[in-house]
Scaffold this active site. Structure first.
Site, PDB file in Angstrom:
ATOM      1  N   CYS A 199     -24.476 -30.866  73.644  1.00  0.00           N
ATOM      2  CA  CYS A 199     -24.816 -32.276  73.376  1.00  0.00           C
ATOM      3  C   CYS A 199     -26.211 -32.639  73.881  1.00  0.00           C
ATOM      4  CB  CYS A 199     -23.756 -33.189  73.979  1.00  0.00           C
ATOM      5  SG  CYS A 199     -22.174 -33.030  73.141  1.00  0.00           S
TER       6      CYS A 199
HETATM    7  N1  LIG Z   1     -18.137 -29.678  72.423  1.00  0.00           N
HETATM    8  C1  LIG Z   1     -18.293 -30.968  72.697  1.00  0.00           C
HETATM    9  O1  LIG Z   1     -18.076 -31.401  73.834  1.00  0.00           O
HETATM   10  C2  LIG Z   1     -18.715 -31.960  71.617  1.00  0.00           C
HETATM   11  C3  LIG Z   1     -18.566 -33.322  71.881  1.00  0.00           C
HETATM   12  C4  LIG Z   1     -18.900 -34.235  70.913  1.00  0.00           C
HETATM   13  C5  LIG Z   1     -19.428 -33.792  69.691  1.00  0.00           C
HETATM   14  N2  LIG Z   1     -19.588 -32.452  69.449  1.00  0.00           N
HETATM   15  C6  LIG Z   1     -20.112 -32.073  68.142  1.00  0.00           C
HETATM   16  O2  LIG Z   1     -19.013 -31.646  67.330  1.00  0.00           O
HETATM   17  C7  LIG Z   1     -19.427 -30.597  66.447  1.00  0.00           C
HETATM   18  C8  LIG Z   1     -18.583 -29.360  66.684  1.00  0.00           C
HETATM   19  O3  LIG Z   1     -18.763 -28.928  68.015  1.00  0.00           O
HETATM   20  P1  LIG Z   1     -17.799 -27.893  68.717  1.00  0.00           P
HETATM   21  O4  LIG Z   1     -18.163 -27.913  70.165  1.00  0.00           O
HETATM   22  O5  LIG Z   1     -16.383 -28.131  68.329  1.00  0.00           O
HETATM   23  O6  LIG Z   1     -18.304 -26.520  68.047  1.00  0.00           O
HETATM   24  P2  LIG Z   1     -17.588 -25.104  68.115  1.00  0.00           P
HETATM   25  O7  LIG Z   1     -18.647 -24.093  67.881  1.00  0.00           O
HETATM   26  O8  LIG Z   1     -16.704 -25.001  69.325  1.00  0.00           O
HETATM   27  O9  LIG Z   1     -16.604 -25.107  66.860  1.00  0.00           O
HETATM   28  C9  LIG Z   1     -17.030 -25.206  65.537  1.00  0.00           C
HETATM   29  C10 LIG Z   1     -16.176 -24.278  64.696  1.00  0.00           C
HETATM   30  O10 LIG Z   1     -16.547 -24.476  63.326  1.00  0.00           O
HETATM   31  C11 LIG Z   1     -16.410 -23.221  62.674  1.00  0.00           C
HETATM   32  N3  LIG Z   1     -17.147 -23.268  61.411  1.00  0.00           N
HETATM   33  C12 LIG Z   1     -18.477 -23.188  61.200  1.00  0.00           C
HETATM   34  N4  LIG Z   1     -18.753 -23.337  59.885  1.00  0.00           N
HETATM   35  C13 LIG Z   1     -17.564 -23.506  59.264  1.00  0.00           C
HETATM   36  C14 LIG Z   1     -17.181 -23.702  57.913  1.00  0.00           C
HETATM   37  N5  LIG Z   1     -18.092 -23.777  56.947  1.00  0.00           N
HETATM   38  N6  LIG Z   1     -15.881 -23.820  57.622  1.00  0.00           N
HETATM   39  C15 LIG Z   1     -14.942 -23.746  58.613  1.00  0.00           C
HETATM   40  N7  LIG Z   1     -15.244 -23.572  59.903  1.00  0.00           N
HETATM   41  C16 LIG Z   1     -16.541 -23.452  60.225  1.00  0.00           C
HETATM   42  C17 LIG Z   1     -16.933 -22.226  63.681  1.00  0.00           C
HETATM   43  O11 LIG Z   1     -16.442 -20.925  63.396  1.00  0.00           O
HETATM   44  C18 LIG Z   1     -16.371 -22.797  64.996  1.00  0.00           C
HETATM   45  O12 LIG Z   1     -15.121 -22.233  65.335  1.00  0.00           O
HETATM   46  C19 LIG Z   1     -20.922 -30.403  66.715  1.00  0.00           C
HETATM   47  O13 LIG Z   1     -21.631 -31.214  65.831  1.00  0.00           O
HETATM   48  C20 LIG Z   1     -21.075 -30.918  68.134  1.00  0.00           C
HETATM   49  O14 LIG Z   1     -22.400 -31.362  68.376  1.00  0.00           O
HETATM   50  C21 LIG Z   1     -19.229 -31.529  70.390  1.00  0.00           C
END
Ligand SMILES: NC(=O)c1ccc[n+]([C@@H]2O[C@H](COP(=O)([O-])OP(=O)(O)OC[C@H]3O[C@@H](n4cnc5c(N)ncnc54)[C@H](O)[C@@H]3O)[C@@H](O)[C@H]2O)c1
Length: 435
Positions: free
Chosen positions: A274
């Site tokens: 983030c």
């Molecule tokens: N981790 C946090 O604390 C947090 C908090 C708020 C917002 N976010 C936002 O949320 C979003 C996701 O973050 P995250 O931490 O869950 O990421 P992450 O990497 O843990 O998970 C994302 C998943 O999406 C999958 N993926 C990628 N492309 C794909 C597709 N085309 N089809 C299906 N699956 C696909 C990946 O394999 C992965 O498992 C980002 O934009 C991030 O900035 C994260």
């Protein structure tokens, strides 16, 4: 008044017969999937990563906010993790929770694009698509909408489209996915009604905003606010030390003001997915659209990116007082994740501290109770327990993450020399310094 399509979707949500598809089963997507299952919906959790899906199918959670038992209960209720896009067929609500990293300093929206194409392949009249990934204002309307509308269906009338930023704070047990108010938005009134109704089944409170652009900005505003304030106290911590003033006491006292001040504390830098990334999405958009630089973000990046180097300079100074060089010293780093109570070590400042120390010839040993032992760190560090022997054998122990279950008393009494970068040992007796 809502359209017939919207009425049907609202009814299916109310009756819990709507099939929910979560695209992306990471730190954000998995908690949403498990919560939707708990609320009685049929849920499909789709991810490209076959290994992640294998873990989920075996009810092994890699997200600490989702205990294995909750995942197992969801799977028993019919939650279906899958890496086969064909399983998205027949979805009523699709939530996109895929990564939005930076590539060479610019937003990389390729994951959203590919997820959108996959969802478009199963789009039907009357369904809802919501984007949760963090991104700059305009993404839902300008990137996601055209991909979905290429099917010939129109957003806001034939199908519904919205944006709702994820606010989860991994490891926070008070403010969870359910208890944290959820900002929601939609393309047109029916979309907003559908997004509100969907999240209304999952969380305690929804906060509607007038457009997807505003909802997108909410997330970036929140994280930029945090990034800038962390940078402020980090820079002040460096100056205060040179001025001979204890920044931590000053922050504690300032925080007694009941209005107009919010407590932020210094640390070894910012990490995770983030703070080091989201503000740059906003700065990139401002630069691209308006041709102006977002100076607050640039300054905050400068200060926060410098902190791992500052920590290393403090380690070197402490060793120097003991007539030791960094080269050849045994350094024990406590904490690898980017913040307390999480196993997520992506972009962690601890990794940068370790890297710099290795470059300078230190023998770096690392303890983290939460980061998986087999995590591929890509650094020549030795993973160890936080044992009395390890603490006593280190020339210096550096506390980088204030995990709740570290052996703080032993850390204070056994370490020969200690640098506490989180200020959590203040008030305790130990040989060393606070950042
Ligand atoms: N981790 C946090 O604390 C947090 C908090 C708020 C917002 N976010 C936002 O949320 C979003 C996701 O973050 P995250 O931490 O869950 O990421 P992450 O990497 O843990 O998970 C994302 C998943 O999406 C999958 N993926 C990628 N492309 C794909 C597709 N085309 N089809 C299906 N699956 C696909 C990946 O394999 C992965 O498992 C980002 O934009 C991030 O900035 C994260």
């Amino acid at each position: 008044m809502t359209s017939a399509h919207a009425d049907a979707l609202l009814r299916a949500l109310d009756e819990r017969t709507a099939t929910i598809a979560i695209v992306g089963q990471g730190y954000v997507g998995l908690p949403v999937a498990v919560r939707a299952s708990e609320q009685g919906f049929p849920v499909v959790g789709y991810d490209l990563d076959a290994q992640r899906i294998a873990h989920l199918t075996a009810t092994i959670s890699y997200v600490e906010d989702v205990p294995d038992a909750h995942l197992a209960a969801a799977v028993a209720r019919g939650f279906r993790p899958t890496d086969d896009a064909a399983d998205l067929e027949g979805f009523d609500v699709a939530v996109i929770t895929v990564p939005t990293p930076l590539r060479d300093g610019a937003p990389d929206l390729s994951f959203i694009e590919s997820a959108a194409r996959t969802v478009a392949g199963h789009l039907r009249p009357g369904v809802l698509v919501v984007l949760e990934s963090t991104t700059y204002p305009g993404t839902t309307e300008e990137l996601l909408r055209p991909i979905l509308e290429a099917t010939g269906l129109r957003a806001g009338t034939d199908f519904f489209l919205g944006y709702s930023p994820e606010r989860i704070d991994p490891g926070n047990t008070q403010w969870t996915f359910v208890t944290t108010p959820k900002v929601v938005s939609g393309v047109g009134e029916d979309s907003l009604a559908a997004v509100e109704a969907f999240y209304g089944t999952l969380v305690d409170k929804v906060v509607p905003v007038p457009s997807t652009g505003e909802a997108e900005l909410v997330k970036l505003l929140e994280n930029t606010f945090r990034h800038v304030n962390v940078a402020l106290v980090n820079e002040l911590a460096m100056f205060a030390r040179d001025l001979g003033v204890d920044i931590w006491s000053a922050i504690d006292a300032a925080a007694t003001k009941p209005f107009g001040f919010m407590r932020f504390t210094p640390g070894p830098g910012v990490g995770g997915h983030c703070l080091p990334i989201d503000p740059s999405y906003l700065a990139w958009r401002v630069e691209r659209r308006l041709g102006q630089s977002f100076r607050f973000v640039e300054l905050a990046n400068d200060v926060n990116n410098h902190m791992p180097d500052y920590v290393v300079s403090r380690i070197a100074a402490l060793l120097n007082e003991q007539e030791r060089a960094v080269k050849g010293s045994r350094v024990l780093l406590l904490g690898l994740s980017y913040k307390r109570a999480t196993s997520d070590w992506r972009g962690s400042p601890s990794m940068l501290v370790a890297e710099r120390l290795l470059e300078q010839g230190a023998h770096v040993r690392v303890h983290d109770p939460l980061v998986a032992d087999d995590a591929e760190l890509g650094l020549a560090v030795t993973r160890v327990g936080c044992t009395d022997n390890e603490l006593e054998a280190a020339d210096i122990v550096v506390l980088l993450v204030d995990h709740p279950d570290l052996r703080y008393d032993a850390i204070c009494t056994r370490s020969r020399l200690l640098l506490d970068t989180k200020g959590c040992l203040r008030g305790k007796q130990f040989r060393g310094e606070v950042l």
